[in-house]
Design a protein around this motif. Sequence first.
Motif, PDB file in Angstrom:
ATOM      1  N   ASN A  41       0.815  -1.214   0.000  1.00  0.00           N
ATOM      2  CA  ASN A  41       0.000   0.000   0.000  1.00  0.00           C
ATOM      3  C   ASN A  41       0.852   1.270   0.000  1.00  0.00           C
ATOM      4  N   ILE A  42       2.027   1.209   0.621  1.00  0.00           N
ATOM      5  CA  ILE A  42       2.946   2.350   0.561  1.00  0.00           C
ATOM      6  C   ILE A  42       3.392   2.584  -0.876  1.00  0.00           C
ATOM      7  N   TRP A  43       3.699   1.488  -1.576  1.00  0.00           N
ATOM      8  CA  TRP A  43       4.094   1.617  -2.988  1.00  0.00           C
ATOM      9  C   TRP A  43       2.947   2.214  -3.803  1.00  0.00           C
ATOM     10  N   LEU A  44       1.720   1.732  -3.551  1.00  0.00           N
ATOM     11  CA  LEU A  44       0.561   2.273  -4.267  1.00  0.00           C
ATOM     12  C   LEU A  44       0.371   3.751  -3.950  1.00  0.00           C
ATOM     13  N   GLN A  45       0.584   4.119  -2.696  1.00  0.00           N
ATOM     14  CA  GLN A  45       0.480   5.528  -2.305  1.00  0.00           C
ATOM     15  C   GLN A  45       1.521   6.369  -3.041  1.00  0.00           C
ATOM     16  N   ASP A  46       2.718   5.816  -3.195  1.00  0.00           N
ATOM     17  CA  ASP A  46       3.771   6.519  -3.925  1.00  0.00           C
ATOM     18  C   ASP A  46       3.438   6.692  -5.402  1.00  0.00           C
ATOM     19  N   GLN A  47       2.544   5.839  -5.917  1.00  0.00           N
ATOM     20  CA  GLN A  47       2.116   5.970  -7.320  1.00  0.00           C
ATOM     21  C   GLN A  47       0.945   6.934  -7.467  1.00  0.00           C
ATOM     22  N   GLY A  48       0.535   7.544  -6.350  1.00  0.00           N
ATOM     23  CA  GLY A  48      -0.533   8.530  -6.390  1.00  0.00           C
ATOM     24  C   GLY A  48      -1.924   7.968  -6.198  1.00  0.00           C
ATOM     25  N   MET A  49      -2.030   6.727  -5.706  1.00  0.00           N
ATOM     26  CA  MET A  49      -3.339   6.109  -5.518  1.00  0.00           C
ATOM     27  C   MET A  49      -4.036   6.672  -4.273  1.00  0.00           C
ATOM     28  N   GLY A  50      -5.345   6.869  -4.379  1.00  0.00           N
ATOM     29  CA  GLY A  50      -6.145   7.244  -3.225  1.00  0.00           C
ATOM     30  C   GLY A  50      -6.507   6.022  -2.413  1.00  0.00           C
ATOM     31  N   GLY A  51      -7.184   6.242  -1.282  1.00  0.00           N
ATOM     32  CA  GLY A  51      -7.509   5.146  -0.370  1.00  0.00           C
ATOM     33  C   GLY A  51      -8.357   4.062  -0.999  1.00  0.00           C
ATOM     34  N   THR A  52      -9.402   4.447  -1.750  1.00  0.00           N
ATOM     35  CA  THR A  52     -10.288   3.457  -2.356  1.00  0.00           C
ATOM     36  C   THR A  52      -9.556   2.602  -3.372  1.00  0.00           C
ATOM     37  N   ALA A  53      -8.765   3.243  -4.235  1.00  0.00           N
ATOM     38  CA  ALA A  53      -7.992   2.488  -5.231  1.00  0.00           C
ATOM     39  C   ALA A  53      -6.990   1.566  -4.553  1.00  0.00           C
ATOM     40  N   MET A  54      -6.342   2.053  -3.496  1.00  0.00           N
ATOM     41  CA  MET A  54      -5.407   1.206  -2.744  1.00  0.00           C
ATOM     42  C   MET A  54      -6.114  -0.032  -2.211  1.00  0.00           C
ATOM     43  N   GLY A  55      -7.297   0.168  -1.643  1.00  0.00           N
ATOM     44  CA  GLY A  55      -8.038  -0.944  -1.061  1.00  0.00           C
ATOM     45  C   GLY A  55      -8.391  -1.996  -2.096  1.00  0.00           C
ATOM     46  N   PHE A  56      -8.903  -1.559  -3.242  1.00  0.00           N
ATOM     47  CA  PHE A  56      -9.283  -2.518  -4.284  1.00  0.00           C
ATOM     48  C   PHE A  56      -8.061  -3.242  -4.855  1.00  0.00           C
TER      49      PHE A  56
END
Length: 406
Positions: A41-56
């Motif tokens: 999820n940290i990697w996804l956050q670094d790619q600019g993902m929001g919470g909902t996209a991270m969760g899915f």
Amino acid sequence: MNTISDQRISWWQKLRTENNRFRLVFLCSFASLGSWMPGFNIWLQDQGMGGTAMGFLAAIPWLVMLLVQPFWGILADKTGKIYCFRLSVLLAALLFGIFPLLAKASMWIGIMTCCFAVFQTPVLPLLDSITLDHAAMDHTISYSRLRFWGAPGFGLGAWLTGILSTTYGSDVSFYLTAAFLLSAWLIARKLEPPPAVVAAADLSFKGLGQTLNNGILFSFLLVVMLVSITQSASSFFLTVYMREIGAAASITGTAIGVQSLSELPFYFIAAWLLRKTNAGKVLVIAIWGTALRFLLYYLNGNPYMVISIESLNGITWTLLWISSVEFVNEKVPAQWRTTGQSLLWAMYFGAGAVAGNVLIGSLYETMPMRQIFGIFSIVVFITGIFSLLLFVKPSKTKPLMVQNVA
């Protein structure tokens, strides 16, 4: 001179035993999981993902596990478990190695996550099954003594990721995962294929209707799913929480390393507790331990204190899982135990993990992780009260009667 040389050869031969190969494969396989899973999820956050996209996106591997595991079971029956294990490990290593190079947009991240999950998710179930076969043939060793090495492996992977990502960025988690998987594959090439004693992981749910006729078991599975949903916060979003309170990547890696190492004594403590009391009581202890852990996350704002909080993982995870396995074995007749254990895996690692990632990702859009932990601590505490009433009373814990099978 020859005596010294002979001693060195003898020492080296002792290290190269089949049991030590299994220990190393467990170490490397779990190190690969510790390298990518906590920090995904940290990697996804670094790619600019929001919470909902991270969760899915974080839910994809666990959904894939439910869908593809039966096919891996069929393939393992046809071609052999050791062959399937080597194949899945090697292809997973390749896909993790190229993941950061190809996953550059939301669609490609989703596609590549599906691809690596197809080959990564069967690694540990297949390894478990192979090890159980080996232990059944070699009475000098037990499955638990070999599986024990997975915990320090997970901690090693998480710790190295935390240290190296400070310098090289979050992409390093995927390269480390690939390196550990490749190491596991190289060691597994030397493993002797044991005769099949334990069936490959069965998620076909044969006997499902008869098993779910047990109301206590059905209630138990719902409790496990609910606890899994909340524990997804500490399993998949802990790194997000630690970044939120200002933790450096190295502190996060150390905390997750302590989380894994804290499991080790509880494999023995769990066995002792289950001899002294019943699985229902141990389960309630684990659930209330989870509520306490979440409350401490909510109250805490110091990154270094998380290292201490993670020492509770032995109570909240090891006790929970071992007592859950024992609880299912007590409640389900022998001919339905495979179904019972499959349901346990499906509810905790499947439905719970998928729902947890999606729910937490959505909540994270509107509130910080600290607040989510605070809400979950209340939910889990109330779940613990209901579990006490349902699973601890002797009258509630009678096993199902075995029906006659014509």
